[in-house]
Scaffold this motif. Sequence first.
Motif, mmCIF file in Angstrom:
data_model
loop_
_atom_site.group_PDB
_atom_site.id
_atom_site.type_symbol
_atom_site.label_atom_id
_atom_site.label_comp_id
_atom_site.label_asym_id
_atom_site.label_seq_id
_atom_site.Cartn_x
_atom_site.Cartn_y
_atom_site.Cartn_z
ATOM 1 N N LEU A 130 0.847 -1.190 0.000
ATOM 2 C CA LEU A 130 0.000 0.000 0.000
ATOM 3 C C LEU A 130 0.887 1.247 0.000
ATOM 4 N N THR A 131 0.328 2.322 -0.508
ATOM 5 C CA THR A 131 1.065 3.584 -0.436
ATOM 6 C C THR A 131 1.193 3.981 1.022
ATOM 7 N N ALA A 132 2.135 4.851 1.290
ATOM 8 C CA ALA A 132 2.368 5.277 2.670
ATOM 9 C C ALA A 132 1.125 5.918 3.263
ATOM 10 N N ASP A 133 0.427 6.743 2.486
ATOM 11 C CA ASP A 133 -0.768 7.413 2.988
ATOM 12 C C ASP A 133 -1.865 6.394 3.314
ATOM 13 N N THR A 134 -2.112 5.482 2.389
ATOM 14 C CA THR A 134 -3.134 4.455 2.598
ATOM 15 C C THR A 134 -2.748 3.561 3.771
ATOM 16 N N SER A 135 -1.484 3.247 3.868
ATOM 17 C CA SER A 135 -1.003 2.401 4.956
ATOM 18 C C SER A 135 -1.223 3.073 6.314
ATOM 19 N N ARG A 136 -0.959 4.380 6.388
ATOM 20 C CA ARG A 136 -1.180 5.114 7.651
ATOM 21 C C ARG A 136 -2.663 5.122 8.011
ATOM 22 N N LEU A 138 -4.998 2.954 7.126
ATOM 23 C CA LEU A 138 -5.383 1.598 7.543
ATOM 24 C C LEU A 138 -4.859 1.313 8.952
ATOM 25 N N GLY A 139 -3.626 1.706 9.233
ATOM 26 C CA GLY A 139 -3.051 1.506 10.560
ATOM 27 C C GLY A 139 -3.832 2.226 11.638
ATOM 28 N N ALA A 140 -4.282 3.460 11.337
ATOM 29 C CA ALA A 140 -5.055 4.243 12.309
ATOM 30 C C ALA A 140 -6.418 3.600 12.563
ATOM 31 N N ILE A 141 -7.078 3.138 11.482
ATOM 32 C CA ILE A 141 -8.387 2.476 11.632
ATOM 33 C C ILE A 141 -8.234 1.215 12.487
ATOM 34 N N ALA A 142 -7.203 0.424 12.183
ATOM 35 C CA ALA A 142 -6.966 -0.819 12.921
ATOM 36 C C ALA A 142 -6.677 -0.526 14.386
ATOM 37 N N ALA A 143 -5.828 0.446 14.637
ATOM 38 C CA ALA A 143 -5.485 0.785 16.019
ATOM 39 C C ALA A 143 -6.711 1.259 16.785
ATOM 40 N N GLY A 144 -7.567 2.065 16.123
ATOM 41 C CA GLY A 144 -8.781 2.550 16.777
ATOM 42 C C GLY A 144 -9.741 1.426 17.136
ATOM 43 N N ALA A 145 -9.708 0.338 16.361
ATOM 44 C CA ALA A 145 -10.593 -0.799 16.631
ATOM 45 C C ALA A 145 -9.914 -1.864 17.485
ATOM 46 N N LEU A 147 -7.369 -3.697 16.489
ATOM 47 C CA LEU A 147 -7.068 -4.810 15.584
ATOM 48 C C LEU A 147 -5.724 -4.576 14.908
ATOM 49 N N ILE A 148 -5.309 -5.552 14.115
ATOM 50 C CA ILE A 148 -4.157 -5.358 13.250
ATOM 51 C C ILE A 148 -4.701 -5.075 11.850
ATOM 52 N N PRO A 149 -3.940 -4.421 11.000
ATOM 53 C CA PRO A 149 -4.444 -4.058 9.666
ATOM 54 C C PRO A 149 -5.004 -5.239 8.866
ATOM 55 N N GLU A 150 -4.386 -6.413 8.977
ATOM 56 C CA GLU A 150 -4.868 -7.571 8.227
ATOM 57 C C GLU A 150 -6.291 -7.954 8.634
ATOM 58 N N GLN A 151 -6.611 -7.779 9.922
ATOM 59 C CA GLN A 151 -7.966 -8.103 10.395
ATOM 60 C C GLN A 151 -8.991 -7.126 9.820
ATOM 61 N N VAL A 152 -8.631 -5.851 9.737
ATOM 62 C CA VAL A 152 -9.545 -4.855 9.154
ATOM 63 C C VAL A 152 -9.777 -5.184 7.681
ATOM 64 N N VAL A 170 -19.172 -1.543 -0.396
ATOM 65 C CA VAL A 170 -19.073 -2.015 0.981
ATOM 66 C C VAL A 170 -19.962 -1.114 1.808
ATOM 67 N N GLU A 171 -20.913 -1.716 2.485
ATOM 68 C CA GLU A 171 -21.782 -0.947 3.374
ATOM 69 C C GLU A 171 -20.932 -0.460 4.543
ATOM 70 N N PRO A 172 -21.262 0.664 5.120
ATOM 71 C CA PRO A 172 -20.518 1.160 6.285
ATOM 72 C C PRO A 172 -20.574 0.102 7.420
ATOM 73 N N PHE A 173 -19.443 -0.083 8.111
ATOM 74 C CA PHE A 173 -19.391 -1.032 9.214
ATOM 75 C C PHE A 173 -18.348 -0.578 10.218
ATOM 76 N N THR A 174 -18.452 -1.104 11.400
ATOM 77 C CA THR A 174 -17.480 -0.812 12.446
ATOM 78 C C THR A 174 -16.610 -2.054 12.635
ATOM 79 N N PRO A 175 -15.298 -1.953 12.366
ATOM 80 C CA PRO A 175 -14.425 -3.124 12.565
ATOM 81 C C PRO A 175 -14.450 -3.561 14.027
ATOM 82 N N HIS A 176 -14.429 -4.846 14.241
ATOM 83 C CA HIS A 176 -14.439 -5.375 15.614
ATOM 84 C C HIS A 176 -13.536 -6.596 15.701
#
Length: 176
Positions: A130-136, A138-145, A147-152, A170-176
Amino acid sequence: MWSSEDRARDVVRRQGRGLSISALQDKVAEAVVRAGKFREQAASSGDLGVFGRDPQNLAQVWAARHVEWQRVVALVEDSGQNTYDPELDREGTGWARERERRRLGALERHEGWLVQRREQLDELHIELWLTADTSRKLGAIAAGAGLIPEQVLSQLADRARMNDDGTVTVEPFTPH
């Protein structure tokens, strides 16, 4: 999986059924000759035999048969029977039961391995750059949930749907 003794017990049990003491003694003599022949062959050369078999291994197999044939001869002589009946051989029957138990266990383990292999064929393992921006992001979303990025990404893929026109939504969802 099977030792020389296991194989010898199985062969003797099958081949010995109904043999007289004289025939059993002939089997003892044959085992002595064959074990000696293969020991000589193993000592004289490190090569495999004519049929590609290890002479040292064959010597062990025939030595084990010799011991088992001797045991059966003694059993028949001591019991006063005219012939060998494996069903009357308590020790041999116990070994046969144990061998069958181990064989069934090995078959169960193998079947479990086959099921696991079939399930793995349906799995997808990917390496994703992933690009650095996309990677950051994804990392922030995973950390907020938590999780690790692969799980998201896995949860995202589970919810993705292809529309009739070929677009993916993709319908909106909350990673868990």
